[in-house]
Design a protein around this motif. Structure first.
Motif, PDB file in Angstrom:
ATOM      1  N   UNK A  84       3.761  13.951  -3.324  1.00  0.00           N
ATOM      2  CA  UNK A  84       2.310  14.063  -3.482  1.00  0.00           C
ATOM      3  C   UNK A  84       1.683  13.161  -2.428  1.00  0.00           C
ATOM      4  N   UNK A  85       1.026  13.763  -1.446  1.00  0.00           N
ATOM      5  CA  UNK A  85       0.444  13.024  -0.317  1.00  0.00           C
ATOM      6  C   UNK A  85      -0.965  12.560  -0.706  1.00  0.00           C
ATOM      7  N   UNK A  86      -1.033  11.418  -1.356  1.00  0.00           N
ATOM      8  CA  UNK A  86      -2.320  10.933  -1.847  1.00  0.00           C
ATOM      9  C   UNK A  86      -3.337  10.781  -0.726  1.00  0.00           C
ATOM     10  N   UNK A  87      -2.930  10.130   0.359  1.00  0.00           N
ATOM     11  CA  UNK A  87      -3.887   9.874   1.442  1.00  0.00           C
ATOM     12  C   UNK A  87      -4.296  11.166   2.137  1.00  0.00           C
ATOM     13  N   UNK A  88      -3.335  12.058   2.349  1.00  0.00           N
ATOM     14  CA  UNK A  88      -3.664  13.319   3.007  1.00  0.00           C
ATOM     15  C   UNK A  88      -4.598  14.184   2.179  1.00  0.00           C
ATOM     16  N   UNK A  89      -4.496  14.085   0.844  1.00  0.00           N
ATOM     17  CA  UNK A  89      -5.317  14.914  -0.034  1.00  0.00           C
ATOM     18  C   UNK A  89      -6.665  14.292  -0.357  1.00  0.00           C
ATOM     19  N   UNK A  90      -6.755  12.959  -0.324  1.00  0.00           N
ATOM     20  CA  UNK A  90      -7.995  12.294  -0.767  1.00  0.00           C
ATOM     21  C   UNK A  90      -8.569  11.299   0.232  1.00  0.00           C
ATOM     22  N   UNK A  91      -7.778  10.894   1.223  1.00  0.00           N
ATOM     23  CA  UNK A  91      -8.231   9.831   2.115  1.00  0.00           C
ATOM     24  C   UNK A  91      -8.141   8.455   1.482  1.00  0.00           C
ATOM     25  N   UNK A  92      -7.482   8.346   0.320  1.00  0.00           N
ATOM     26  CA  UNK A  92      -7.336   7.074  -0.379  1.00  0.00           C
ATOM     27  C   UNK A  92      -5.866   6.797  -0.659  1.00  0.00           C
ATOM     28  N   UNK A  93      -5.577   5.545  -0.934  1.00  0.00           N
ATOM     29  CA  UNK A  93      -4.217   5.131  -1.283  1.00  0.00           C
ATOM     30  C   UNK A  93      -4.283   4.197  -2.483  1.00  0.00           C
ATOM     31  N   UNK A 150       8.178  23.712 -16.655  1.00  0.00           N
ATOM     32  CA  UNK A 150       8.719  24.008 -15.333  1.00  0.00           C
ATOM     33  C   UNK A 150       7.716  24.807 -14.506  1.00  0.00           C
ATOM     34  N   UNK A 151       7.052  25.773 -15.140  1.00  0.00           N
ATOM     35  CA  UNK A 151       6.049  26.572 -14.426  1.00  0.00           C
ATOM     36  C   UNK A 151       4.894  25.696 -13.964  1.00  0.00           C
ATOM     37  N   UNK A 152       4.508  24.731 -14.785  1.00  0.00           N
ATOM     38  CA  UNK A 152       3.434  23.806 -14.414  1.00  0.00           C
ATOM     39  C   UNK A 152       3.801  23.022 -13.161  1.00  0.00           C
ATOM     40  N   UNK A 153       5.017  22.489 -13.127  1.00  0.00           N
ATOM     41  CA  UNK A 153       5.455  21.719 -11.965  1.00  0.00           C
ATOM     42  C   UNK A 153       5.595  22.608 -10.736  1.00  0.00           C
ATOM     43  N   UNK A 154       6.132  23.811 -10.914  1.00  0.00           N
ATOM     44  CA  UNK A 154       6.289  24.740  -9.798  1.00  0.00           C
ATOM     45  C   UNK A 154       4.931  25.122  -9.222  1.00  0.00           C
ATOM     46  N   UNK A 178       0.827  -1.207   0.000  1.00  0.00           N
ATOM     47  CA  UNK A 178       0.000   0.000   0.000  1.00  0.00           C
ATOM     48  C   UNK A 178       0.861   1.257   0.000  1.00  0.00           C
ATOM     49  N   UNK A 179       0.525   2.206  -0.860  1.00  0.00           N
ATOM     50  CA  UNK A 179       1.277   3.452  -0.976  1.00  0.00           C
ATOM     51  C   UNK A 179       0.356   4.635  -0.703  1.00  0.00           C
ATOM     52  N   UNK A 180       0.796   5.489   0.189  1.00  0.00           N
ATOM     53  CA  UNK A 180       0.018   6.677   0.544  1.00  0.00           C
ATOM     54  C   UNK A 180       0.402   7.896  -0.289  1.00  0.00           C
ATOM     55  N   UNK A 181       1.428   7.777  -1.129  1.00  0.00           N
ATOM     56  CA  UNK A 181       1.852   8.912  -1.926  1.00  0.00           C
ATOM     57  C   UNK A 181       2.923   8.514  -2.909  1.00  0.00           C
ATOM     58  N   UNK A 182       3.464   9.493  -3.623  1.00  0.00           N
ATOM     59  CA  UNK A 182       4.603   9.283  -4.511  1.00  0.00           C
ATOM     60  C   UNK A 182       5.338  10.606  -4.667  1.00  0.00           C
ATOM     61  N   UNK A 183       6.528  10.538  -5.253  1.00  0.00           N
ATOM     62  CA  UNK A 183       7.342  11.740  -5.448  1.00  0.00           C
ATOM     63  C   UNK A 183       7.408  12.113  -6.928  1.00  0.00           C
ATOM     64  N   UNK A 210      -2.527  23.670  -3.218  1.00  0.00           N
ATOM     65  CA  UNK A 210      -3.195  22.464  -2.718  1.00  0.00           C
ATOM     66  C   UNK A 210      -4.296  22.024  -3.678  1.00  0.00           C
ATOM     67  N   UNK A 211      -4.963  22.984  -4.302  1.00  0.00           N
ATOM     68  CA  UNK A 211      -6.025  22.635  -5.252  1.00  0.00           C
ATOM     69  C   UNK A 211      -5.453  21.853  -6.431  1.00  0.00           C
ATOM     70  N   UNK A 212      -4.297  22.301  -6.955  1.00  0.00           N
ATOM     71  CA  UNK A 212      -3.684  21.595  -8.073  1.00  0.00           C
ATOM     72  C   UNK A 212      -3.224  20.201  -7.657  1.00  0.00           C
ATOM     73  N   UNK A 213      -2.625  20.096  -6.469  1.00  0.00           N
ATOM     74  CA  UNK A 213      -2.199  18.782  -5.985  1.00  0.00           C
ATOM     75  C   UNK A 213      -3.384  17.856  -5.752  1.00  0.00           C
ATOM     76  N   UNK A 214      -4.490  18.420  -5.295  1.00  0.00           N
ATOM     77  CA  UNK A 214      -5.681  17.608  -5.074  1.00  0.00           C
ATOM     78  C   UNK A 214      -6.209  17.062  -6.394  1.00  0.00           C
ATOM     79  N   UNK A 215      -6.194  17.879  -7.444  1.00  0.00           N
ATOM     80  CA  UNK A 215      -6.591  17.393  -8.776  1.00  0.00           C
ATOM     81  C   UNK A 215      -5.742  16.195  -9.177  1.00  0.00           C
ATOM     82  N   UNK A 216      -4.427  16.327  -9.015  1.00  0.00           N
ATOM     83  CA  UNK A 216      -3.534  15.233  -9.354  1.00  0.00           C
ATOM     84  C   UNK A 216      -3.848  13.998  -8.510  1.00  0.00           C
TER      85      UNK A 216
END
Length: 389
Positions: A86-95, A364-368, A71-76, A374-380
């Motif tokens: 990217x904290x998948x579980x913290x942002x969505x409650x899912x893994x 680069x601007x997209x990644x930055x 089980x993975x709660x995130x990835x880099x 948090x909204x963009x990370x939540x979309x991901x």
């Protein structure tokens, strides 16, 4: 022979559909052109959404997954020489669960054999017939003899190169496709993963991915030209290249060894519409392909099976065709969202030959921006863990 549903293809989609139908008391036969050993030799992805795990539980094929899966709660995502989580579980409650597709296939085969359901391997010249009528049937040859199976429905789970989609008249199907100007060179090595979670890397030399199959088996990829040859990549060259594309501390921590397997996979986005043609239904790679960047291929096949199984169960238990009538629309709505996400991940993380300096600055601007919002990370995160079925 007669059965209720003929399933063409014994990859995860066909096996999962067959097991769900068998558990529901719906007769089915699986036809597979390859040998059982060849099917189990296919090396594929292994990031499972929670919805996929739930479907395998429903099929009674998830015991080993829960014992051995990771089980993975995130990835880099690595860029500019640093890793960003990217904290998948913290942002969505899912893994997500890391568990190889080969192992999923093996577990489903074992469950089917235990249930006594029929699978025919090395079935030659499989052909669906009369699927635009009320009496479809499938023909094939096995051990030099010709066979015919009459049925109510045909499920085409036979992959991108399979016979089912090719059997549909061109005027009845629309195809949408994008070919990407690069491929992934992937290796498997029996070494501990460089990280306990996946690392996606954007680098001037190209994309890289650090993944795993177990705590002692790693799966790594680097972006290469689409016409690259495996023989140009001895082990030393691969290890040198992937370390170039990772942050220095990560590269230093990487363990290298002789590779167990090497392969090159081309990257494409592909969708066929619709996914139903009379009494023939396409599911999984037979109907759509995504670039591997978003880890959606197997998961999309499972969501197709979910919609198709619900429609077939409703038909046989309630006498209603409403679920089958809605299958294509429901499945494609989820497919196109996953296609969008996979396209976005691919464009964000790879270097394109015609990208130019401006394109690299935009990337680069997209990644930055991604890691400042948090909204963009939540979309991901929402898309990565899987949208609801």
């Amino acid at each position: 022979m007669r059965t209720q549903v003929v399933i063409i293809g014994s990859g995860p989609a066909g096996l999962l559909l067959g097991q769900l139908l068998t558990n529901a008391g719906i007769d089915n036969v699986i036809l597979e052109r390859a040998s059982k050993a060849h099917v189990l030799e296919r090396i594929r992805a292994g990031v499972l959404e929670e919805g996929t795990v739930h479907m395998l539980e429903q099929a009674g094929a998830a015991d080993r997954l829960h014992r051995e899966g990771l089980p993975h709660d995130g990835f880099d995502i690595a860029f500019d020489g640093r890793r960003h989580r990217v904290d998948l579980f913290g942002l969505t409650g899912k893994r997500v669960m890391v568990y190889g597709q080969t192992e999923v296939t093996r577990d489903l085969m074992t469950a089917r054999e235990a249930a006594g359901a029929l699978s025919v391997y090395e079935a030659e010249d499989v052909q669906p017939h009369d699927f635009d009528s009320q009496r479809p049937f499938v023909t094939y040859r096995s051990a030099g003899e010709s066979h015919r199976i009459d049925c109510d429905f045909i499920a085409g789970c036979d992959g991108y190169h399979g016979v089912c989609r090719r059997s549909v008249p061109e005027r009845s199907i629309a195809v949408y496709e994008k070919i990407y100007p690069f491929a992934w060179l992937g290796i498997i090595a029996d070494v501990p993963p460089v990280s306990h979670e996946l690392i996606y890397a954007n680098h001037p030399r190209g994309f890289a991915l650090c993944s795993m199959r177990s705590p002692t088996r790693s799966r790594y990829y680097v972006q290469v030209p689409p016409d690259e040859k495996i023989e140009n990549w001895p082990d030393d060259r691969f290890w040198d290249e992937i370390r170039h594309r990772l942050p220095p501390a990560t590269a230093e921590a990487m363990t290298t060894a002789h590779t167990v397997e090497k392969s090159i996979a081309l990257m494409r986005s592909f969708v066929a519409e619709p996914l139903r043609f009379g009494r023939l239904f396409l599911a999984g790679d037979a109907g759509h392909i995504v670039p591997a960047t978003g880890a959606k291929g197997l998961n999309l096949a499972v969501s197709d099976v979910h919609y198709l199984f619900e429609g077939l169960r409703e038909y046989y238990s309630e006498g209603s065709g409403a679920g089958l009538d809605a299958y294509s629309e429901r499945a494609l709505a989820r497919v196109w969202k996953a296609e969008r996400f996979s396209w976005w991940m691919t464009h964000t993380l790879h270097r394109f030959p015609d990208q130019g300096a401006f394109g690299q600055k935009i990337q680069h601007a997209e990644l930055d921006y991604l890691f400042s919002s948090r909204a963009a990370l939540t979309m991901l995160a929402e898309n990565y863990v899987g949208l609801p079925f």
